[in-house]
Design a protein around this motif. Structure first.
Motif, PDB file in Angstrom:
ATOM      1  N   ASN A 570       0.817  -1.220   0.000  1.00  0.00           N
ATOM      2  CA  ASN A 570       0.000   0.000   0.000  1.00  0.00           C
ATOM      3  C   ASN A 570       0.847   1.264   0.000  1.00  0.00           C
ATOM      4  N   GLY A 571       1.887   1.247  -0.834  1.00  0.00           N
ATOM      5  CA  GLY A 571       2.699   2.434  -1.039  1.00  0.00           C
ATOM      6  C   GLY A 571       3.765   2.683  -0.004  1.00  0.00           C
ATOM      7  N   LYS A 572       3.949   1.780   0.947  1.00  0.00           N
ATOM      8  CA  LYS A 572       4.980   1.921   1.968  1.00  0.00           C
ATOM      9  C   LYS A 572       5.985   0.777   1.844  1.00  0.00           C
ATOM     10  N   VAL A 573       7.268   1.096   1.970  1.00  0.00           N
ATOM     11  CA  VAL A 573       8.290   0.050   1.915  1.00  0.00           C
ATOM     12  C   VAL A 573       8.217  -0.759   3.200  1.00  0.00           C
ATOM     13  N   PHE A 574       7.768  -1.984   3.069  1.00  0.00           N
ATOM     14  CA  PHE A 574       7.489  -2.877   4.201  1.00  0.00           C
ATOM     15  C   PHE A 574       8.713  -3.724   4.569  1.00  0.00           C
ATOM     16  N   MET A 575       9.325  -4.364   3.546  1.00  0.00           N
ATOM     17  CA  MET A 575      10.504  -5.193   3.766  1.00  0.00           C
ATOM     18  C   MET A 575      11.618  -4.720   2.843  1.00  0.00           C
ATOM     19  N   GLU A 576      12.847  -4.723   3.367  1.00  0.00           N
ATOM     20  CA  GLU A 576      14.001  -4.323   2.586  1.00  0.00           C
ATOM     21  C   GLU A 576      15.133  -5.294   2.869  1.00  0.00           C
ATOM     22  N   ASP A 577      15.550  -6.014   1.822  1.00  0.00           N
ATOM     23  CA  ASP A 577      16.605  -7.028   1.960  1.00  0.00           C
ATOM     24  C   ASP A 577      16.307  -7.994   3.102  1.00  0.00           C
ATOM     25  N   GLY A 578      15.048  -8.417   3.199  1.00  0.00           N
ATOM     26  CA  GLY A 578      14.663  -9.419   4.174  1.00  0.00           C
ATOM     27  C   GLY A 578      14.423  -8.904   5.571  1.00  0.00           C
ATOM     28  N   GLU A 579      14.492  -7.595   5.763  1.00  0.00           N
ATOM     29  CA  GLU A 579      14.293  -7.020   7.092  1.00  0.00           C
ATOM     30  C   GLU A 579      13.095  -6.075   7.082  1.00  0.00           C
ATOM     31  N   HIS A 580      12.342  -6.089   8.174  1.00  0.00           N
ATOM     32  CA  HIS A 580      11.181  -5.215   8.300  1.00  0.00           C
ATOM     33  C   HIS A 580      11.625  -3.778   8.517  1.00  0.00           C
ATOM     34  N   THR A 581      11.045  -2.857   7.768  1.00  0.00           N
ATOM     35  CA  THR A 581      11.420  -1.444   7.869  1.00  0.00           C
ATOM     36  C   THR A 581      10.748  -0.733   9.028  1.00  0.00           C
ATOM     37  N   GLY A 582       9.726  -1.347   9.603  1.00  0.00           N
ATOM     38  CA  GLY A 582       8.930  -0.687  10.630  1.00  0.00           C
ATOM     39  C   GLY A 582       7.561  -0.261  10.142  1.00  0.00           C
ATOM     40  N   GLU A 583       7.378  -0.215   8.817  1.00  0.00           N
ATOM     41  CA  GLU A 583       6.076   0.162   8.256  1.00  0.00           C
ATOM     42  C   GLU A 583       5.071  -0.971   8.424  1.00  0.00           C
ATOM     43  N   LEU A 584       3.830  -0.597   8.803  1.00  0.00           N
ATOM     44  CA  LEU A 584       2.734  -1.556   8.931  1.00  0.00           C
ATOM     45  C   LEU A 584       1.517  -0.951   8.241  1.00  0.00           C
ATOM     46  N   ALA A 585       1.523  -1.055   6.913  1.00  0.00           N
ATOM     47  CA  ALA A 585       0.491  -0.383   6.115  1.00  0.00           C
ATOM     48  C   ALA A 585      -0.571  -1.344   5.597  1.00  0.00           C
ATOM     49  N   GLY A 586      -0.592  -2.566   6.107  1.00  0.00           N
ATOM     50  CA  GLY A 586      -1.585  -3.534   5.658  1.00  0.00           C
ATOM     51  C   GLY A 586      -2.995  -3.130   6.048  1.00  0.00           C
ATOM     52  N   VAL A 587      -3.971  -3.580   5.254  1.00  0.00           N
ATOM     53  CA  VAL A 587      -5.376  -3.274   5.519  1.00  0.00           C
ATOM     54  C   VAL A 587      -6.185  -4.562   5.528  1.00  0.00           C
ATOM     55  N   THR A 588      -7.406  -4.472   6.024  1.00  0.00           N
ATOM     56  CA  THR A 588      -8.332  -5.597   5.990  1.00  0.00           C
ATOM     57  C   THR A 588      -8.968  -5.668   4.613  1.00  0.00           C
ATOM     58  N   LEU A 589      -8.917  -6.843   4.012  1.00  0.00           N
ATOM     59  CA  LEU A 589      -9.511  -7.061   2.696  1.00  0.00           C
ATOM     60  C   LEU A 589     -10.945  -7.537   2.867  1.00  0.00           C
ATOM     61  N   ARG A 590     -11.882  -6.846   2.252  1.00  0.00           N
ATOM     62  CA  ARG A 590     -13.291  -7.224   2.316  1.00  0.00           C
ATOM     63  C   ARG A 590     -13.824  -7.526   0.918  1.00  0.00           C
ATOM     64  N   SER A 591     -14.803  -8.422   0.866  1.00  0.00           N
ATOM     65  CA  SER A 591     -15.454  -8.707  -0.406  1.00  0.00           C
ATOM     66  C   SER A 591     -16.247  -7.487  -0.840  1.00  0.00           C
ATOM     67  N   THR A 592     -16.324  -7.306  -2.147  1.00  0.00           N
ATOM     68  CA  THR A 592     -17.078  -6.174  -2.690  1.00  0.00           C
ATOM     69  C   THR A 592     -18.094  -6.685  -3.702  1.00  0.00           C
ATOM     70  N   ASP A 593     -19.156  -5.933  -3.897  1.00  0.00           N
ATOM     71  CA  ASP A 593     -20.197  -6.321  -4.852  1.00  0.00           C
ATOM     72  C   ASP A 593     -19.684  -6.220  -6.286  1.00  0.00           C
TER      73      ASP A 593
END
Length: 593
Positions: A570-593
């Motif tokens: 979601n536009g944030k660098v989450f992992m870099e060379d196998g290490e967590h950057t500190g970003e936690l930008a994940g969201v809940t995925l919901r079904s849509t019509d």
């Protein structure tokens, strides 16, 4: 001097602010080989990201606040894993390991009928025990690690909303929770549910799908048992009950019907298997929604997967939408000095390891006297008080080296074969390799998908979807959540079985589309910015490792991968060379019509 440093620091901050003000995009990935996930040909291009979206692809003139040089690298969508059991783990492990180390940016939980919602207060322990029994996730870790402050599935999704997470997470509502909620102990009986009970269950499923559940899951297999050995709720549900749930999905016009099918009781002329697939085919025709289920090769019934594929094709020709899931390598039990060995019950010296840490276990095998006892107990169990033979067939075991684990080995690569070539017994060879590797070498016992030709046949079938990685499940037994790394390195790069474009499509847009994850699984303008930058030639696995990082110190296997320069969620660098950057930008995925 101090004043000069302050002036320099202020100037640097000003320069940074000017740079930021000139940036047109948040991130620009420059000069990579873009594989967009649709199956289209690879193209060299820049990818620009603003906020949580991809906003430009091609030659991007504007600057990014963060510039990523992808020259010589492959740029793909984030991978979408549709078969996980991370339902509990994400509460205490926000990065979703081991999935995060293998380019996965979105996961689907709630598979095989076992979920934590809907739930009554008095049933919390039952659902935790059911998850432990079916998916080998410790009950106490589940009870300690989750707040259990929801009752409906919609409330559970709200809990997921507030959970810090590095990856995107969606889930299905499970038959076990629904049936137990309405029927209690009676849900375990072989007698059909009454019409009133089915209606009450449908109300719960209706609430869940309306709240955004990605579908409904059930377990039909007799292999899934309660702690006291009975088949779990839903195992014996009749076809009409399943069709009623299908009708709920149909009314909403969304959601997937997922099943752990009953293929182990195939019956004469495969009648049981054929009935199971016909039932799921009818589920899709009634609901207008797809159905997915596990399909693997089994050496005990080697033609089962071929028969199942033929039945799937027949149903799909009749208007069904069946998408069986398979894995790209053998599903195997992992053994080793770090957790459990094949000789764990072979004698008192082996049994004494149970309460030792790794350092103490290595010291035991490096001491000449105790090493001799370990060898004697394993080789001559009848002579040792309290001894017993190896728990598994040693001719079916092969070694997984930590630096380059090879999952595709023939008879010459088994533990027995290597020991014979070295002129020692299997236990001596295992102990020597364990000593040499400081305990990092592991053993794998393939139990399903043991034949690579059968895997090829399944993966080549147009109905097959990649799945069954089981991230978060069977934590002390298997480690398959590294599937994307193996799939791309072995089946795309090393063997050429799939083109790069088709291989990436299989684990991005194909899986995302099946579960209706809108704007995921593609690098196209307007899509969510879930992206991997991969050093493709360096893409590889590290061997499984056993760690104790669950609540209460419970253990589990993990497995890392190499070659992932950057993973963006979601536009944030989450992992870099196998290490967590500190970003936690994940969201809940919901079904849509």
């Amino acid at each position: 001097m101090h004043d000069r440093l302050e002036l320099l620091a202020a100037a640097a901050k000003t320069e940074w602010r000017i740079s930021m003000s000139k940036a047109e995009f948040d991130i620009v990935i420059r000069g990579g080989d873009v594989v967009d996930g649709t199956g289209a040909r690879t193209k060299k291009a820049d990818v620009a990201i603003a906020g949580d979206r991809i906003v430009a692809i091609g030659q991007v003139e504007g600057k990014g606040a963060q510039e990523i040089d992808a020259t010589g690298k492959v740029v793909t969508p984030g991978f979408v894993d549709i078969h996980t059991h991370l339902d509990a783990q994400l509460a205490w492990d926000p990065i979703g390991s081991s999935s995060c180390w293998h380019g996965i940016t979105s996961v689907v939980m709630g598979n095989c009928g076992v979920t934590f919602a809907p739930v009554k207060t008095e049933d919390i322990s039952h659902l935790a025990e059911m998850m432990e029994s079916v998916e080998d996730i410790p009950r106490e870790a589940i009870l300690q690690g989750l707040p259990w402050d929801w009752r409906t599935y919609g409330e559970y999704l709200s809990f997921l909303d507030g959970l810090p997470k590095g990856i995107n997470v969606g889930g299905m509502v499970g038959h076990v929770a629904v049936r137990w909620n309405v029927m209690g102990e009676e849900s375990l009986d072989e007698e059909p549910a009454t019409a009133e009970q089915v209606a009450q269950m449908c109300d719960l499923v209706d609430e869940a799908i309306g709240a955004g559940a990605l579908g409904f899951s059930t377990s039909r297999t007799l292999l899934h048992r309660t702690p006291d050995g009975r088949p779990i709720p839903g195992t014996f549900a009749d076809d009409e009950e399943l069709f009623a749930f299908a009708d709920v999905l149909g009314r909403h016009g969304k959601g997937v019907f997922e099943s752990a099918p009953r293929f182990e009781k195939a019956g004469a002329d495969w009648s049981g298997l054929k009935h199971e697939i016909k039932t799921l085919g009818e589920v899709t025709r009634r609901s207008g929604r797809p159905s997915t289920f596990g399909l693997v090769y089994n050496a005990v019934r080697p033609d089962m997967s071929d028969v199942a594929l033929a039945e799937v094709a027949a149903e799909n020709r009749k208007g069904a939408e069946l998408r069986p899931q398979t894995t790209c390598r053998p599903i195997g039990v992992v053994l080793g000095i770090q957790h459990r060995t094949p000789w764990a019950r072979a004698g008192e010296t082996w049994k004494s390891m149970q309460d030792m840490n790794l350092g103490e276990r290595l010291a035991l095998i490096r001491d000449s006297n105790t090493r001799r006892m370990l060898i004697e107990e394993a080789n001559n169990p009848e002579k040792i008080h309290g001894g017993g033979s190896a728990m598994v067939d040693l001719s079916r075991l092969y070694l997984l080296d930590a630096e380059n684990p090879d999952y595709r080995v023939g008879p010459e690569g088994t533990l027995e074969a290597k020991a014979a070539q070295a002129g020692v017994t299997p236990v001596e060879y295992f102990l020597a390799e364990t000593d040499r590797s400081d305990g990092s070498v592991m053993l794998s016992l393939p139990i399903l998908n043991q034949d690579y030709e059968a895997i090829e046949t399944m993966m080549a079938d147009e109905a097959i979807v990649m799945g069954l990685a089981d991230a978060g499940a069977h934590v002390g037994q298997i480690m398959d959540s590294s599937q994307p790394t193996y799939f791309l390195s072995h089946w795309v790069r090393d063997t050429g079985f799939f083109t790069l474009e088709e291989g990436v499509r299989r684990i991005t847009s194909d899986t995302a589309d099946l579960f209706g994850l809108v704007d995921r699984g593609r690098i196209v303008e307007g899509a969510y910015a879930d992206v991997n930058v991969i050093d493709f030639e360096r893409l590889s696995l590290i061997g499984p490792e056993y760690v104790h990082d669950f609540p209460g110190g419970a253990g589990r296997y993990i497995q890392r991968g190499t070659g992932y320069d950057v993973t963006i969620v979601n536009g944030k660098v989450f992992m870099e060379d196998g290490e967590h950057t500190g970003e936690l930008a994940g969201v809940t995925l919901r079904s849509t019509d």
